[in-house]
Design a protein around this motif. Structure first.
Motif, PDB file in Angstrom:
ATOM      1  N   SER A  90       0.790  -1.271   0.147  1.00 56.59           N
ATOM      2  CA  SER A  90       0.038   0.042  -0.045  1.00 56.59           C
ATOM      3  C   SER A  90       0.821   1.243  -0.227  1.00 56.59           C
ATOM      4  O   SER A  90       2.008   1.344   0.673  1.00 56.59           O
ATOM      5  CB  SER A  90      -1.021  -0.142   1.321  1.00 56.59           C
ATOM      6  OG  SER A  90      -1.310   1.298   1.647  1.00 56.59           O
ATOM      7  N   GLN A  91       0.439   2.274  -0.805  1.00 52.37           N
ATOM      8  CA  GLN A  91       1.268   3.580  -0.754  1.00 52.37           C
ATOM      9  C   GLN A  91       0.390   4.613   0.123  1.00 52.37           C
ATOM     10  O   GLN A  91       0.827   5.910   0.114  1.00 52.37           O
ATOM     11  CB  GLN A  91       1.373   4.246  -2.326  1.00 52.37           C
ATOM     12  CG  GLN A  91       2.310   3.422  -3.163  1.00 52.37           C
ATOM     13  CD  GLN A  91       3.606   3.438  -2.360  1.00 52.37           C
ATOM     14  OE1 GLN A  91       4.348   4.442  -2.303  1.00 52.37           O
ATOM     15  NE2 GLN A  91       4.185   2.215  -2.195  1.00 52.37           N
ATOM     16  N   LYS A  92      -0.787   4.092   0.731  1.00 49.33           N
ATOM     17  CA  LYS A  92      -1.428   5.025   1.781  1.00 49.33           C
ATOM     18  C   LYS A  92      -0.398   5.234   2.820  1.00 49.33           C
ATOM     19  O   LYS A  92       0.630   4.786   3.018  1.00 49.33           O
ATOM     20  CB  LYS A  92      -2.465   4.036   2.193  1.00 49.33           C
ATOM     21  CG  LYS A  92      -3.626   3.697   1.312  1.00 49.33           C
ATOM     22  CD  LYS A  92      -4.640   2.945   2.034  1.00 49.33           C
ATOM     23  CE  LYS A  92      -5.745   2.718   1.214  1.00 49.33           C
ATOM     24  NZ  LYS A  92      -6.530   1.583   2.158  1.00 49.33           N
ATOM     25  N   LYS A 123      11.162   3.374   3.382  1.00 44.78           N
ATOM     26  CA  LYS A 123      11.804   4.489   2.979  1.00 44.78           C
ATOM     27  C   LYS A 123      10.670   5.643   2.560  1.00 44.78           C
ATOM     28  O   LYS A 123      10.678   6.175   1.534  1.00 44.78           O
ATOM     29  CB  LYS A 123      12.416   4.107   1.409  1.00 44.78           C
ATOM     30  CG  LYS A 123      13.644   2.766   1.716  1.00 44.78           C
ATOM     31  CD  LYS A 123      14.388   2.626   0.318  1.00 44.78           C
ATOM     32  CE  LYS A 123      15.360   1.586   0.859  1.00 44.78           C
ATOM     33  NZ  LYS A 123      15.357   0.686   1.870  1.00 44.78           N
ATOM     34  N   CYS A 124      10.078   5.927   3.513  1.00 40.37           N
ATOM     35  CA  CYS A 124       9.393   7.240   3.467  1.00 40.37           C
ATOM     36  C   CYS A 124       9.504   8.099   4.914  1.00 40.37           C
ATOM     37  O   CYS A 124      10.434   7.660   5.694  1.00 40.37           O
ATOM     38  CB  CYS A 124       7.885   6.856   3.368  1.00 40.37           C
ATOM     39  SG  CYS A 124       7.302   5.661   4.684  1.00 40.37           S
ATOM     40  N   GLU A 125       8.857   8.852   5.050  1.00 43.11           N
ATOM     41  CA  GLU A 125       8.942   9.834   6.243  1.00 43.11           C
ATOM     42  C   GLU A 125       8.205   9.335   7.374  1.00 43.11           C
ATOM     43  O   GLU A 125       6.938   8.952   7.201  1.00 43.11           O
ATOM     44  CB  GLU A 125       8.576  11.217   5.658  1.00 43.11           C
ATOM     45  CG  GLU A 125       9.007  12.510   6.561  1.00 43.11           C
ATOM     46  CD  GLU A 125       8.509  13.906   6.299  1.00 43.11           C
ATOM     47  OE1 GLU A 125       8.937  14.819   6.989  1.00 43.11           O
ATOM     48  OE2 GLU A 125       7.890  13.773   5.166  1.00 43.11           O
ATOM     49  N   ALA A 126       8.689   9.567   8.454  1.00 41.84           N
ATOM     50  CA  ALA A 126       7.756   9.405   9.597  1.00 41.84           C
ATOM     51  C   ALA A 126       7.531  10.993  10.383  1.00 41.84           C
ATOM     52  O   ALA A 126       8.436  11.733  10.493  1.00 41.84           O
ATOM     53  CB  ALA A 126       8.501   8.656  10.781  1.00 41.84           C
ATOM     54  N   SER A 141       2.101   9.203   1.452  1.00 40.93           N
ATOM     55  CA  SER A 141       3.041   7.979   1.800  1.00 40.93           C
ATOM     56  C   SER A 141       3.996   8.291   3.097  1.00 40.93           C
ATOM     57  O   SER A 141       5.051   8.152   2.994  1.00 40.93           O
ATOM     58  CB  SER A 141       4.086   7.514   0.662  1.00 40.93           C
ATOM     59  OG  SER A 141       3.079   7.365  -0.494  1.00 40.93           O
ATOM     60  N   VAL A 142       3.181   8.729   4.269  1.00 41.64           N
ATOM     61  CA  VAL A 142       4.052   9.042   5.232  1.00 41.64           C
ATOM     62  C   VAL A 142       3.660   8.057   6.331  1.00 41.64           C
ATOM     63  O   VAL A 142       2.461   7.586   6.311  1.00 41.64           O
ATOM     64  CB  VAL A 142       3.846  10.481   5.920  1.00 41.64           C
ATOM     65  CG1 VAL A 142       4.718  11.479   4.855  1.00 41.64           C
ATOM     66  CG2 VAL A 142       2.434  10.714   5.937  1.00 41.64           C
TER      67      VAL A 142
END
Ligand code: S3P
Length: 170
Positions: A2-4, A28-31, A74-75
């Motif tokens: 999921s890219q949600k 590999k996304c932002e928190a 995508s976070v």
């Protein structure tokens, strides 16, 4: 996969912060932490916001933070434990995201937070009783999540793996 957005909800000390960071680095996304978002905007700590401006003011800032953060793509969102108190927050988080509840027992929560001074709601003579009371009050609110993961006795790595598995199966 999921890219949600992935919104982590749950009581203080349920592991949201550590899990969100690990999850974001794995995916590999932002928190983004709503508490940190508020602290940056306000230029003061959550503890000071509660002391100087009171809980209702903090909740308004929290709703604004959720609106802004939930609008991103995508976070991984580390939500403050009381985010579920306002139904608007859940609505916002759901628009572009999946909501995962990290469940922990009152004993686990107490062990995790007992030496920390940054939880204004637990600054009471009997923090264990307060944890039990707030958890009971919020039980049905946390149950609105799309998924629930029990976190007692699990490592951050294990919890992340479970979340990724859930979302892969979506
Ligand atoms: C709160 C949880 C805290 C913070 C504030 C209020 C709550 O966040 O937002 O102290 O009402 O449960 P954490 O869950 O990240 O500790």
């Amino acid at each position: 996969m999921s890219q949600k957005n992935i919104a982590l909800i749950g009581f203080m000390g349920s592991g949201k912060s550590l899990v969100s960071k690990k999850l974001a680095s794995t995916l590999k996304c932002e928190a983004i932490s709503t508490d940190e978002w508020i602290e940056r905007r306000e230029g003061r700590s959550i503890r000071r916001i509660f002391e100087e401006s009171g809980e209702p003011y903090f909740r308004e800032q929290e709703t604004q933070a959720v609106r802004e953060v939930a609008g991103k793509e995508s976070v991984v969102i580390d939500c403050g434990g009381g985010v579920v108190l306002n139904p608007r927050n859940i609505k916002e988080l759901r628009k572009k995201g999946v909501i995962v509840f990290l469940a922990a027992s009152p004993e686990t929560v107490y062990q995790r937070i007992k030496d920390k001074k940054n939880r204004p709601l637990l600054k009471t003579v009997d923090p264990q009783a307060k944890i039990r009371q707030l958890m009971e009050e919020r039980k049905s609110l946390y149950a609105q999540a799309d998924y629930t993961i029990a976190t007692d006795k699990k490592s951050v790595r294990q919890i992340c793996a479970e979340i990724i598995q859930l979302l892969t199966d979506e």
